[in-house]
Design a protein around this motif. Structure first.
Motif, PDB file in Angstrom:
ATOM      1  N   THR A  65     -12.784  67.884  33.386  1.00 29.86           N
ATOM      2  CA  THR A  65     -14.228  67.634  33.446  1.00 29.86           C
ATOM      3  C   THR A  65     -14.886  67.920  32.108  1.00 29.86           C
ATOM      4  N   PHE A  66     -14.558  69.089  31.533  1.00 28.73           N
ATOM      5  CA  PHE A  66     -15.126  69.431  30.225  1.00 28.73           C
ATOM      6  C   PHE A  66     -14.578  68.519  29.136  1.00 28.73           C
ATOM      7  N   ARG A  67     -13.328  68.088  29.265  1.00 32.61           N
ATOM      8  CA  ARG A  67     -12.751  67.180  28.269  1.00 32.61           C
ATOM      9  C   ARG A  67     -13.490  65.834  28.270  1.00 32.61           C
ATOM     10  N   GLU A  68     -13.836  65.353  29.483  1.00 29.49           N
ATOM     11  CA  GLU A  68     -14.587  64.091  29.577  1.00 29.49           C
ATOM     12  C   GLU A  68     -15.964  64.240  28.935  1.00 29.49           C
ATOM     13  N   TRP A  69     -16.602  65.406  29.155  1.00 27.61           N
ATOM     14  CA  TRP A  69     -17.906  65.664  28.527  1.00 27.61           C
ATOM     15  C   TRP A  69     -17.778  65.672  27.013  1.00 27.61           C
ATOM     16  N   GLU A  70     -16.691  66.258  26.494  1.00 24.27           N
ATOM     17  CA  GLU A  70     -16.449  66.279  25.045  1.00 24.27           C
ATOM     18  C   GLU A  70     -16.315  64.852  24.498  1.00 24.27           C
ATOM     19  N   GLU A  71     -15.588  63.994  25.234  1.00 22.02           N
ATOM     20  CA  GLU A  71     -15.399  62.614  24.766  1.00 22.02           C
ATOM     21  C   GLU A  71     -16.739  61.875  24.704  1.00 22.02           C
ATOM     22  N   LYS A  72     -17.606  62.120  25.683  1.00 21.45           N
ATOM     23  CA  LYS A  72     -18.932  61.484  25.658  1.00 21.45           C
ATOM     24  C   LYS A  72     -19.743  61.985  24.467  1.00 21.45           C
ATOM     25  N   LYS A  73     -19.627  63.281  24.164  1.00 21.34           N
ATOM     26  CA  LYS A  73     -20.358  63.836  23.023  1.00 21.34           C
ATOM     27  C   LYS A  73     -19.846  63.231  21.719  1.00 21.34           C
ATOM     28  N   VAL A  74     -18.501  63.091  21.587  1.00 20.07           N
ATOM     29  CA  VAL A  74     -17.915  62.478  20.385  1.00 20.07           C
ATOM     30  C   VAL A  74     -18.439  61.058  20.214  1.00 20.07           C
ATOM     31  N   LYS A  75     -18.484  60.309  21.311  1.00 21.70           N
ATOM     32  CA  LYS A  75     -18.956  58.921  21.241  1.00 21.70           C
ATOM     33  C   LYS A  75     -20.414  58.849  20.808  1.00 21.70           C
ATOM     34  N   ALA A  76     -21.266  59.739  21.373  1.00 25.10           N
ATOM     35  CA  ALA A  76     -22.694  59.712  21.029  1.00 25.10           C
ATOM     36  C   ALA A  76     -22.917  60.038  19.556  1.00 25.10           C
ATOM     37  N   ILE A  77     -22.229  61.065  19.046  1.00 22.41           N
ATOM     38  CA  ILE A  77     -22.403  61.443  17.640  1.00 22.41           C
ATOM     39  C   ILE A  77     -21.868  60.354  16.726  1.00 22.41           C
ATOM     40  N   PHE A  78     -20.727  59.756  17.116  1.00 19.56           N
ATOM     41  CA  PHE A  78     -20.160  58.673  16.291  1.00 19.56           C
ATOM     42  C   PHE A  78     -21.107  57.488  16.216  1.00 19.56           C
ATOM     43  N   GLU A  79     -21.660  57.063  17.371  1.00 18.14           N
ATOM     44  CA  GLU A  79     -22.550  55.899  17.363  1.00 18.14           C
ATOM     45  C   GLU A  79     -23.813  56.174  16.556  1.00 18.14           C
ATOM     46  N   LYS A  80     -24.323  57.412  16.609  1.00 19.52           N
ATOM     47  CA  LYS A  80     -25.498  57.763  15.789  1.00 19.52           C
ATOM     48  C   LYS A  80     -25.166  57.660  14.298  1.00 19.52           C
ATOM     49  N   THR A  81     -24.019  58.211  13.888  1.00 15.01           N
ATOM     50  CA  THR A  81     -23.632  58.193  12.474  1.00 15.01           C
ATOM     51  C   THR A  81     -23.325  56.771  12.006  1.00 15.01           C
ATOM     52  N   ALA A  82     -22.579  56.006  12.819  1.00 14.72           N
ATOM     53  CA  ALA A  82     -22.269  54.630  12.445  1.00 14.72           C
ATOM     54  C   ALA A  82     -23.542  53.788  12.360  1.00 14.72           C
ATOM     55  N   GLY A  83     -24.508  54.054  13.233  1.00 18.11           N
ATOM     56  CA  GLY A  83     -25.785  53.343  13.166  1.00 18.11           C
ATOM     57  C   GLY A  83     -26.508  53.602  11.861  1.00 18.11           C
ATOM     58  N   ASP A  84     -26.422  54.842  11.359  1.00 17.43           N
ATOM     59  CA  ASP A  84     -27.018  55.157  10.046  1.00 17.43           C
ATOM     60  C   ASP A  84     -26.343  54.346   8.944  1.00 17.43           C
ATOM     61  N   HIS A  85     -25.014  54.161   9.034  1.00 13.71           N
ATOM     62  CA  HIS A  85     -24.290  53.363   8.029  1.00 13.71           C
ATOM     63  C   HIS A  85     -24.784  51.912   8.040  1.00 13.71           C
ATOM     64  N   VAL A  86     -24.927  51.353   9.261  1.00 17.52           N
ATOM     65  CA  VAL A  86     -25.384  49.962   9.354  1.00 17.52           C
ATOM     66  C   VAL A  86     -26.804  49.830   8.799  1.00 17.52           C
ATOM     67  N   ALA A  87     -27.669  50.813   9.112  1.00 19.20           N
ATOM     68  CA  ALA A  87     -29.050  50.769   8.610  1.00 19.20           C
ATOM     69  C   ALA A  87     -29.076  50.844   7.084  1.00 19.20           C
ATOM     70  N   ALA A  88     -28.202  51.658   6.498  1.00 20.19           N
ATOM     71  CA  ALA A  88     -28.150  51.767   5.040  1.00 20.19           C
ATOM     72  C   ALA A  88     -27.714  50.451   4.413  1.00 20.19           C
ATOM     73  N   LEU A  89     -26.703  49.779   5.013  1.00 21.00           N
ATOM     74  CA  LEU A  89     -26.250  48.490   4.490  1.00 21.00           C
ATOM     75  C   LEU A  89     -27.354  47.441   4.622  1.00 21.00           C
ATOM     76  N   ARG A  90     -28.073  47.449   5.765  1.00 21.00           N
ATOM     77  CA  ARG A  90     -29.155  46.478   5.953  1.00 21.00           C
ATOM     78  C   ARG A  90     -30.243  46.667   4.890  1.00 21.00           C
ATOM     79  N   ARG A  91     -30.606  47.928   4.610  1.00 20.00           N
ATOM     80  CA  ARG A  91     -31.625  48.178   3.577  1.00 20.00           C
ATOM     81  C   ARG A  91     -31.154  47.717   2.208  1.00 20.00           C
ATOM     82  N   SER A  92     -29.879  47.948   1.893  1.00 18.11           N
ATOM     83  CA  SER A  92     -29.358  47.540   0.591  1.00 18.11           C
ATOM     84  C   SER A  92     -29.420  46.023   0.442  1.00 18.11           C
ATOM     85  N   ILE A  93     -29.040  45.297   1.508  1.00 21.29           N
ATOM     86  CA  ILE A  93     -29.083  43.826   1.457  1.00 21.29           C
ATOM     87  C   ILE A  93     -30.529  43.351   1.296  1.00 21.29           C
TER      88      ILE A  93
END
Length: 670
Positions: A43-71
């Motif tokens: 149960t706690f392992r599944e919660w950890e995986e959801k947390k990893v996914k949320a943090i990853f999507e937030k960070t990857a979204g920042d990367h996409v936003a930075a590329l969009r601004r540069s373009i």
């Protein structure tokens, strides 16, 4: 005697059943505890995986936003260059180079800026002659033959050669190259001309490319002035040429992510508008500069945990796909699942051992009864044996109590009124009270009122025969600090199997809670830095266009002295604003202020005069000639002085005089 033998047989039979019952119950309790521990672990392992996914999507979204601004920033540069042509009757080579050099300095991710005129075949000789007179004696209109060599272009009705290029150094091979001789370039060129819109090519190999990077060209059409361009025919007829941006796609991707901290994320770039075999554009990683073999296979990247977004790049659809590295995942995950699993196993072992001891004591008592019934002659021996057994049991209980007292977990017992009846030494370390101060008090005495009410309902479950596992609550230490705890508890029974209280363990997770808050705070600060960097980049691009237009106005237009003075003031204000954006960029990158030795007197006069322009308030200075110079950040100090003078000016709407005095002062420690 027969009655004694019958009673002995009955007791022996019951004893055998008790022994079997003791082992079955202990094993059953241990199995249930282990099963519960495994369930909580996953149960706690599944919660950890959801947390990893949320943090990853937030960070990857920042990367996409930075590329969009540069373009977008690079596209704005081409718009600025297009405006430069629209505001000029004719642009000379030196003018183009000067204006383009200024734009490139502010946008280093652009490989080159070029002017591509439309050259009818009848004007080919005239263009070549003019270029040679301007300092390029070897200039000619060229194309690449089947062997990849640059040769003189074949005759065609019209040509689109690279006529101006900035910077020239490093791009010598591109000068004179006819873009109409290459099908990929010609396709984008014709589409841009017919639509009147900015258009990008598919991936290409640049003429000046020496490495293995793919390139990209973005065309912006320039039409003749004061002519109709409302139809395809008119746009084709009145086309003057193109301003062109040249990019290395890998450098564009790397530069856009350069001011972001490394997050252990690999980024892949694909052109969805291209055929499948030609879609892969570039790869960026914080670990390596070499793209993996499967990078060209878009489908293989978009499996498992990934983040993908589509960007519009001058009419083409680019797909940005990000995947986390093992380092990223390991940095985000915590040991909480394993802590819960280990704690559950430990509690299961202790509890099953406790049950086993209780049942063993019951079996021993029955064994004593059998021995009494056997013979009066052996009564004294049985009593002595019983005493020895009791002494051994007491020794075992002492050893067990020592184990409890030295445990790092918080072990406790309480009665049915929630009054604490036993605590081990670990409670003194976490709560700051002595054992004597805590015994006899209730759990609610150490909790906040809102938590105490909730815990009362939870304790009621224990008195009804239930159990508690992984229950999180907060206590208050003697010093007033919060203590975050996780409780496991079961009911406590008397020999008649009546519930007389509860007992269990707890462990301190205060440090873990504090670390979680620190991580969240760091992520918020990092997001704020990214936002500040993006705003600074966008504002800097606006100032680039303003400074470029002021430079053109001062170069070509004959203004009265007052107008020239206003233009100089506007240019100075824009430069000051650019310095402020540099401070924002410094903050976003976590850097220190840029300091240098500065004359404070001159800085005060200059900043005060600038703040009072157009005001009816005057400024009188009392600044000694021997005023010391200081090592300061001029932009920050200028902002402080400006704010002080502007506040004083706004407090005197009818006019007045501001007195500014300075002197050298020693500030001592006291």
């Amino acid at each position: 005697m027969d009655n004694v033998e019958s009673a002995e047989k009955a007791l022996n039979s019951e004893l055998q059943h008790r022994v079997l019952y003791r082992y079955v119950v202990s094993i059953l309790v241990l199995s249930l505890g282990m099963a519960l521990s495994v369930y909580l672990f996953f149960t706690f392992r599944e919660w950890e995986e959801k947390k990893v996914k949320a943090i990853f999507e937030k960070t990857a979204g920042d990367h996409v936003a930075a590329l969009r601004r540069s373009i977008e920033n690079n596209v704005n540069v081409l718009h600025a260059l297009d405006s430069f042509y629209a505001s000029s009757n004719e642009v000379e080579r030196s003018e183009f180079n000067k204006f383009a050099a200024h734009l490139l300095k502010e946008n280093p991710s652009i490989q080159a800026l070029e002017w591509i005129p439309r050259v009818p075949d009848k004007l080919r000789t005239a263009y070549i002659k003019k270029a040679r007179e301007e300092g390029f004696p070897g200039f000619r209109i060229t194309e690449r033959n089947s062997r990849g060599l640059m040769v003189k272009a074949d005759r065609r009705d019209e040509y689109f050669p690279v006529y101006f290029v900035e910077p020239y150094k490093g791009n010598e091979a591109a000068l004179g190259f006819d873009l109409a001789s290459n099908s990929t370039r010609l396709e984008a060129l014709n589409l841009s001309r017919d639509t009147g819109k900015m258009t990008a090519t598919a991936r290409i190999k640049l003429v000046q490319e020496r490495g293995a990077q793919s390139g990209l060209l973005i065309f912006q059409p320039v039409y003749q002035k004061n002519v109709p361009i409302d139809s395809i025919e008119n746009r084709r007829m009145n086309l003057e040429g193109f301003v062109l941006g040249v990019f290395r796609i890998g450098d564009l991707l790397a530069d856009s992510l350069a001011y972001l901290k490394s997050h252990g994320i690999d980024t892949y770039l694909y052109d969805k508008s291209a055929p499948v075999s030609e879609r892969f554009l570039a790869f960026y990683s914080s670990r390596t500069s070499t793209a993996p073999a499967e990078a060209s296979k878009e489908a293989s990247i978009r499996t498992g945990l990934h983040y993908s977004r589509t960007l519009d790049v001058a009419g083409r659809k680019w797909l940005v796909s990000s995947i986390p590295t093992p380092d990223f995942v390991s940095a985000v995950r915590t040991l909480r699942p394993w802590m819960v699993f280990t704690g559950g196993l430990l509690f299961s072992v202790l509890f099953s051992g406790y049950i086993f001891i209780i049942l063993s004591r019951s079996a021993q008592m029955r064994q004593y009864a059998i021995e009494i019934l056997k013979s009066k002659e052996t009564l004294e021996q049985e009593i002595a044996g019983r005493r020895k057994a009791e002494e051994a049991l007491r020794e075992s209980e002492v050893k067990y109590r020592d184990l409890v007292e030295t445990s790092q977990d918080l072990i406790w017992q309480c009665d049915s009124g929630k009054r604490l009846t036993f605590l081990n030494k670990a409670w003194e370390k976490t709560h700051g009270y002595s054992i004597e101060e805590m015994l006899g008090r209730r759990f609610t005495d150490f909790e906040r009122p809102e938590i105490a009410e909730r815990d009362t309902d939870t304790f009621r479950r224990l008195l009804e025969g239930g159990s508690i596992t992984g229950y999180e609550t907060t206590h208050i230490s003697k010093s007033g600090e919060d203590i975050h705890l996780i409780f496991n508890a079961i009911p406590r029974y008397d020999p008649e199997v009546n519930i007389v209280g509860a007992q269990g363990t707890a462990y301190d997770i205060t440090e873990h809670k504090r670390m979680e808050k620190e991580v969240l705070r760091a992520q918020k600060l990092e997001s704020l830095g990214i936002l500040a960097g993006g705003l600074a980049h966008d504002f800097n691009n606006l100032l680039t266009g303003i400074l470029g237009n002021i430079t053109v106005a001062r170069m070509y237009l004959d203004f009265p002295d007052k107008a020239k003075e206003r233009l100089e003031q506007a240019e100075e204000a824009s430069i000051r604003a650019r310095d402020l954006t540099q401070q924002l960029l410094t903050f976003s990158k976590g850097g220190a202020p840029i300091k240098k030795i500065t004359s404070i007197g001159e800085l005060i006069r200059e900043s005060s005069g600038f703040a009072l322009r157009g005001s009816n308030v005057k400024c009188l200075y009392n600044i000694p000639d021997d005023l010391w110079s200081l090592e300061v950040d001029e932009g920050q100090m200028n902002q402080v002085i400006n704010n002080l003078i502007i506040n004083a000016d706004q407090s005197m709407p009818e006019g007045g005089t501001i007195h500014v005095s300075c002197k050298n002062v020693f500030i001592r420690a006291e």
